[in-house]
Design an enzyme around this catalytic site. Structure first.
Site, PDB file in Angstrom:
ATOM      1  N   LYS A   1       0.729  -1.321   0.019  1.00  0.00           N
ATOM      2  CA  LYS A   1      -0.023   0.006  -0.115  1.00  0.00           C
ATOM      3  C   LYS A   1       0.764   1.341   0.013  1.00  0.00           C
ATOM      4  CE  LYS A   1      -4.039  -2.182   2.228  1.00  0.00           C
ATOM      5  NZ  LYS A   1      -5.121  -2.026   2.942  1.00  0.00           N
TER       6      LYS A   1
ATOM      7  N   GLY B   1      -3.284   0.041  19.090  1.00  0.00           N
ATOM      8  CA  GLY B   1      -2.426  -0.194  17.888  1.00  0.00           C
ATOM      9  C   GLY B   1      -1.987   1.031  17.216  1.00  0.00           C
TER      10      GLY B   1
ATOM     11  N   GLY C   1       0.284   0.571  14.162  1.00  0.00           N
ATOM     12  CA  GLY C   1       0.943   0.289  12.795  1.00  0.00           C
ATOM     13  C   GLY C   1       0.134   0.960  11.621  1.00  0.00           C
TER      14      GLY C   1
ATOM     15  N   ASP D   1       6.341   4.742  21.055  1.00  0.00           N
ATOM     16  CA  ASP D   1       6.890   5.939  20.107  1.00  0.00           C
ATOM     17  C   ASP D   1       5.952   6.206  19.127  1.00  0.00           C
ATOM     18  OD1 ASP D   1       8.762   7.856  20.050  1.00  0.00           O
ATOM     19  OD2 ASP D   1       9.465   6.671  18.263  1.00  0.00           O
TER      20      ASP D   1
ATOM     21  N   TYR E   1     -11.260  -9.532  11.627  1.00  0.00           N
ATOM     22  CA  TYR E   1     -12.737 -10.304  11.359  1.00  0.00           C
ATOM     23  C   TYR E   1     -12.586 -11.956  11.126  1.00  0.00           C
ATOM     24  CZ  TYR E   1     -10.369  -9.712   6.859  1.00  0.00           C
ATOM     25  OH  TYR E   1      -9.411  -9.688   5.643  1.00  0.00           O
TER      26      TYR E   1
ATOM     27  N   GLY F   1     -14.274  -6.544  12.038  1.00  0.00           N
ATOM     28  CA  GLY F   1     -13.757  -5.656  10.944  1.00  0.00           C
ATOM     29  C   GLY F   1     -14.375  -6.200   9.434  1.00  0.00           C
TER      30      GLY F   1
HETATM   31  P1  ATR Z   1      -1.149  -3.336  10.407  1.00  0.00           P
HETATM   32  O1  ATR Z   1      -0.841  -2.990   8.695  1.00  0.00           O
HETATM   33  O2  ATR Z   1      -2.133  -4.413  10.301  1.00  0.00           O
HETATM   34  O3  ATR Z   1      -1.299  -2.304  11.043  1.00  0.00           O
HETATM   35  P2  ATR Z   1       1.459  -3.584  11.517  1.00  0.00           P
HETATM   36  O4  ATR Z   1       1.832  -2.117  10.802  1.00  0.00           O
HETATM   37  O5  ATR Z   1       2.421  -4.604  11.556  1.00  0.00           O
HETATM   38  O6  ATR Z   1       0.131  -4.123  10.783  1.00  0.00           O
HETATM   39  O7  ATR Z   1       0.757  -3.143  13.171  1.00  0.00           O
HETATM   40  C1  ATR Z   1       0.551  -4.320  13.811  1.00  0.00           C
HETATM   41  C2  ATR Z   1       0.204  -3.575  15.329  1.00  0.00           C
HETATM   42  O8  ATR Z   1      -0.334  -4.646  16.248  1.00  0.00           O
HETATM   43  C3  ATR Z   1       1.178  -2.660  16.043  1.00  0.00           C
HETATM   44  O9  ATR Z   1       0.232  -1.845  16.426  1.00  0.00           O
HETATM   45  C4  ATR Z   1       1.714  -3.819  16.652  1.00  0.00           C
HETATM   46  O10 ATR Z   1       2.461  -3.154  17.945  1.00  0.00           O
HETATM   47  P3  ATR Z   1       3.972  -2.819  17.981  1.00  0.00           P
HETATM   48  O11 ATR Z   1       3.837  -1.514  17.440  1.00  0.00           O
HETATM   49  O12 ATR Z   1       4.377  -2.580  19.165  1.00  0.00           O
HETATM   50  O13 ATR Z   1       4.735  -3.781  17.227  1.00  0.00           O
HETATM   51  C5  ATR Z   1       0.518  -4.423  17.345  1.00  0.00           C
HETATM   52  N1  ATR Z   1       0.702  -5.662  17.993  1.00  0.00           N
HETATM   53  C6  ATR Z   1       1.072  -6.898  17.114  1.00  0.00           C
HETATM   54  N2  ATR Z   1       1.174  -7.846  18.192  1.00  0.00           N
HETATM   55  C7  ATR Z   1       0.755  -7.541  19.307  1.00  0.00           C
HETATM   56  C8  ATR Z   1       0.454  -8.063  20.839  1.00  0.00           C
HETATM   57  N3  ATR Z   1       0.991  -9.351  20.886  1.00  0.00           N
HETATM   58  N4  ATR Z   1       0.000  -7.119  21.411  1.00  0.00           N
HETATM   59  C9  ATR Z   1       0.054  -5.995  21.428  1.00  0.00           C
HETATM   60  N5  ATR Z   1       0.006  -5.420  20.113  1.00  0.00           N
HETATM   61  C10 ATR Z   1       0.555  -5.973  19.083  1.00  0.00           C
END
Ligand code: ATR
Length: 305
Positions: free
Chosen positions: A71, A152, A154, A180, A244, A265
């Site tokens: 993307k 979240g 990410g 951060d 989802y 979702g």
């Molecule tokens: P997407 O494109 O689906 O948002 P991503 O950019 O990889 O995927 O983001 C994944 C999100 O899930 C992030 O917020 C991640 O937290 P970090 O930024 O600390 O990595 C979060 N995440 C993944 N596994 C997790 C877990 N076990 N507990 C809490 N947050 C989690």
């Protein structure tokens, strides 16, 4: 409609892609609209993305959808970046456009069977608006003026945070395992939407809406995406999980138990796809047909609660 020499193509590109429910959803819609198009899925390595978009353009595809991990990269490889994609910083939909009889650019689907000489690709984002539509239609939730806890930060979390801010939420609490990333998003929101009170950390009183934008919950053994000693679901009206599959995560099950209105979702997948189809075809997407196809593809024939 049988495949013949005039069948037009669209596709989703991703890596991995074998799990995608988009072909089931979009082909059901194409059938309903009586369009002689097919929607396919291709596994595409990021290093090949540029060539694949160029190939689809040369082959006069109607359009493409892009999913993880393409993307952001696609911003470099389309001819025109639509305002929606520029603003949200990601492309999930490409429409191929040709020069019409009056020299203006029109969707390829609008041009007849005559060969089109000049074609361009235009990148859109239909994900961001789908979040608001899913909240509205699936969770009966109008976010303007609400206090929201977003879990979240990410790719999905960032777009959700900005879109919620754009919609005029009153307060936005950002929580993420890696704090951060929340600070970065908060800076972006402060610049673009200074009226939204953005806080990095947990709220001290109940919020109206809690939304999970983490991937925690995709696997049954995953932990909850927040610290239960810092926030309780009590007093929260709506809980929305971007996940989802499974249909009901631990988060949603707990939220139901706490008396929240819940939605998963699926609506986001549905409404981003509906908007893509509308951009390609110029027709209103048959949303309920698409929803049924998604439910069948994702959950089988088991009736959903
Ligand atoms: P997407 O494109 O689906 O948002 P991503 O950019 O990889 O995927 O983001 C994944 C999100 O899930 C992030 O917020 C991640 O937290 P970090 O930024 O600390 O990595 C979060 N995440 C993944 N596994 C997790 C877990 N076990 N507990 C809490 N947050 C989690």
């Amino acid at each position: 409609m049988e495949i013949n020499a005039t069948t037009k193509l669209c596709a989703v590109l991703g890596q991995p892609i074998h799990h995608s429910a988009s072909p089931a959803m979009q082909n059901a819609a194409l059938k309903e609209l009586g369009l002689n198009w097919r929607y396919l899925a291709f596994e595409v390595d990021p290093k090949d993305l540029k060539a694949v978009i160029a190939g689809a353009k040369a082959m006069r595809f109607v359009g493409l959808n892009l999913t993880v991990p393409h993307k952001l990269m696609a911003l470099e490889w389309v001819d025109i970046v639509d305002e929606s994609a520029r603003f949200w910083g990601a492309i999930n939909t490409i429409r191929f456009e040709g020069r019409g009889p009056d020299d203006e650019w029109v969707p390829l689907a609008k041009l007849g069977a005559e060969p089109v000489q000049e074609v361009r690709s235009r990148g859109f984002n239909t994900d961001a608006d789908a979040i608001i539509r899913a909240l509205r239609e699936d969770a009966r939730c109008e976010v303007r003026g609400l206090r929201v806890l977003l879990l979240g930060a990410g790719g999905a979390g960032r777009v959700a945070a900005l879109r919620l801010a754009a919609e005029g939420v009153a307060e936005l609490y950002l929580v993420n395992r890696t704090q951060d990333k929340c600070n970065q998003i908060a800076l972006e929101i402060n610049r673009a939407f200074p009226n939204v009170r953005t806080v990095v950390g947990y709220p001290t009183t109940p919020v109206d809406l809690v939304m999970n934008a983490t991937s925690a919950g995709l696997n049954p053994q995953d932990p909850l995406p927040w610290d239960v000693s810092r926030y309780s679901l009590k007093g929260t009206t709506v809980a929305f999980d971007m996940i989802y599959r499974p249909t009901k995560t631990l988060f949603l099950a707990m939220a139901e138990g706490a008396g929240c209105r819940t939605a998963n979702g699926l609506g986001m997948l549905l409404f981003q796809g509906a908007k893509s189809l509308e951009l390609w075809s110029g027709q209103v997407a048959p949303v309920e047909v698409m929803r049924r196809a998604l439910l069948r593809n994702l959950y089988g024939d088991t009736p959903q609660e």
